[in-house]
Scaffold this active site. Sequence first.
Site, PDB file in Angstrom:
ATOM      1  N   ARG A   1       3.648   4.233   5.242  1.00  0.00           N
ATOM      2  CA  ARG A   1       3.557   3.684   7.373  1.00  0.00           C
ATOM      3  C   ARG A   1       4.407   4.514   7.781  1.00  0.00           C
ATOM      4  O   ARG A   1       3.368   5.270   8.610  1.00  0.00           O
ATOM      5  CB  ARG A   1       4.382   2.132   6.888  1.00  0.00           C
ATOM      6  CG  ARG A   1       3.986   1.511   8.467  1.00  0.00           C
ATOM      7  CD  ARG A   1       3.962  -0.023   8.195  1.00  0.00           C
ATOM      8  NE  ARG A   1       3.086  -0.709   7.812  1.00  0.00           N
ATOM      9  CZ  ARG A   1       2.844  -1.206   6.342  1.00  0.00           C
ATOM     10  NH1 ARG A   1       3.871  -0.979   6.303  1.00  0.00           N
ATOM     11  NH2 ARG A   1       2.229  -1.583   5.658  1.00  0.00           N
TER      12      ARG A   1
ATOM     13  N   ASP B   1      -3.763  -0.050   8.896  1.00  0.00           N
ATOM     14  CA  ASP B   1      -5.171  -0.415   7.859  1.00  0.00           C
ATOM     15  C   ASP B   1      -4.344   0.342   6.037  1.00  0.00           C
ATOM     16  O   ASP B   1      -3.718   1.143   6.634  1.00  0.00           O
ATOM     17  CB  ASP B   1      -6.190  -0.183   7.846  1.00  0.00           C
ATOM     18  CG  ASP B   1      -6.661  -1.563   7.330  1.00  0.00           C
ATOM     19  OD1 ASP B   1      -6.903  -2.756   7.471  1.00  0.00           O
ATOM     20  OD2 ASP B   1      -7.220  -0.705   5.965  1.00  0.00           O
ATOM     21  N   SER B   2      -3.786  -1.079   5.909  1.00  0.00           N
ATOM     22  CA  SER B   2      -2.916   0.029   4.806  1.00  0.00           C
ATOM     23  C   SER B   2      -3.875  -0.863   3.055  1.00  0.00           C
ATOM     24  O   SER B   2      -4.231  -1.801   3.469  1.00  0.00           O
ATOM     25  CB  SER B   2      -1.899  -0.280   4.744  1.00  0.00           C
ATOM     26  OG  SER B   2      -1.212  -1.934   5.077  1.00  0.00           O
TER      27      SER B   2
HETATM   28  P1  ITT Z   1      -3.396  -6.761  10.200  1.00  0.00           P
HETATM   29  O1  ITT Z   1      -4.735  -6.216   9.614  1.00  0.00           O
HETATM   30  O2  ITT Z   1      -3.309  -8.142  10.737  1.00  0.00           O
HETATM   31  O3  ITT Z   1      -3.130  -5.450  10.570  1.00  0.00           O
HETATM   32  P2  ITT Z   1      -3.114  -7.426   6.973  1.00  0.00           P
HETATM   33  O4  ITT Z   1      -1.890  -7.811   6.738  1.00  0.00           O
HETATM   34  O5  ITT Z   1      -4.208  -8.134   7.028  1.00  0.00           O
HETATM   35  O6  ITT Z   1      -2.541  -7.474   8.937  1.00  0.00           O
HETATM   36  P3  ITT Z   1      -4.090  -5.009   6.306  1.00  0.00           P
HETATM   37  O7  ITT Z   1      -5.503  -5.397   6.522  1.00  0.00           O
HETATM   38  O8  ITT Z   1      -4.268  -3.375   6.643  1.00  0.00           O
HETATM   39  O9  ITT Z   1      -3.370  -5.714   6.481  1.00  0.00           O
HETATM   40  O10 ITT Z   1      -4.045  -5.377   4.118  1.00  0.00           O
HETATM   41  C1  ITT Z   1      -2.991  -4.901   3.612  1.00  0.00           C
HETATM   42  C2  ITT Z   1      -2.738  -4.970   3.078  1.00  0.00           C
HETATM   43  O11 ITT Z   1      -2.079  -4.429   1.280  1.00  0.00           O
HETATM   44  C3  ITT Z   1      -1.196  -6.317   3.618  1.00  0.00           C
HETATM   45  O12 ITT Z   1      -1.844  -7.953   3.373  1.00  0.00           O
HETATM   46  C4  ITT Z   1      -0.175  -6.220   2.342  1.00  0.00           C
HETATM   47  O13 ITT Z   1      -0.562  -7.456   1.757  1.00  0.00           O
HETATM   48  C5  ITT Z   1      -0.297  -5.120   2.156  1.00  0.00           C
HETATM   49  N1  ITT Z   1       0.475  -4.202   2.094  1.00  0.00           N
HETATM   50  C6  ITT Z   1      -0.240  -3.299   3.149  1.00  0.00           C
HETATM   51  N2  ITT Z   1       1.303  -2.718   3.176  1.00  0.00           N
HETATM   52  C7  ITT Z   1       2.285  -3.306   2.023  1.00  0.00           C
HETATM   53  C8  ITT Z   1       3.434  -2.449   2.363  1.00  0.00           C
HETATM   54  O14 ITT Z   1       4.124  -1.902   3.102  1.00  0.00           O
HETATM   55  N3  ITT Z   1       4.035  -3.306   1.541  1.00  0.00           N
HETATM   56  C9  ITT Z   1       3.577  -3.759   0.445  1.00  0.00           C
HETATM   57  N4  ITT Z   1       2.598  -4.478   0.693  1.00  0.00           N
HETATM   58  C10 ITT Z   1       1.382  -4.188   1.709  1.00  0.00           C
END
Ligand code: ITT
Length: 196
Positions: A178, A74-75
């Site tokens: 990450r 989660d990010s």
């Molecule tokens: P999953 O939960 O299915 O893994 P998600 O895209 O919904 O996929 P997150 O809930 O972690 O992932 O949402 C984090 C959002 O933050 C993600 O959709 C991206 O828009 C953004 N994000 C996360 N890491 C990033 C990165 O390395 N570079 C750019 N944007 C990022």
Amino acid sequence: MISMVGQSGDKVVFVTSNPNKVLEVRGSLGEYGITFEHLNLRYPEIQSDSLHQIASASARYLYRRLKCHLFVEDSGIFVDSLNGFPGPYSSYVQKTIGNPGILKLMESVPCRGSRFESVVAYIKSADDLHLFSGIVEGSISKKMKGKEWGFDPIFIPLGSTQTYAEMGIEAKQRLSHRRAAIERLAIWMTRKVSKR
Ligand code: ITT
């Protein structure tokens, strides 16, 4: 080559609906000779101010459903002048107002500090869960630069003059939030394997 082995003898599963995460995690774990299966699945996420709590709850939920070794990531991006917004709501904000919306909220804001955070939750059984996190400090650019995914075109890591998107995936992979979290997972896993 280490295969992360689950209860049924299968490899460990990385559950995510985000193909960019798969690419980055495959690259980072690959450097340690670690492979995994990808399961493209959307799952419900709890609402919380803490990425650690969200990642833990997601891993537990998925473990109850799938009953195999798995991990989730989660990010989020936390903008200082917006009191940490969007943080855990990054996915929703990216889908709604997107980068133009963030830049608009920050129009004429001189303090552009922010951080990107990643939390990996790795679960082996209902009471065996491990968390690994990575943080990169940086700032929000004035304009979008580069074409990559999510917030990459507006996030400039500390020490760089380029956004994540401008530097490209290989350079980003060497220093991203990450990468830091996944590297901690990889080091923990390789230590466990060598102790066996
Ligand atoms: P999953 O939960 O299915 O893994 P998600 O895209 O919904 O996929 P997150 O809930 O972690 O992932 O949402 C984090 C959002 O933050 C993600 O959709 C991206 O828009 C953004 N994000 C996360 N890491 C990033 C990165 O390395 N570079 C750019 N944007 C990022």
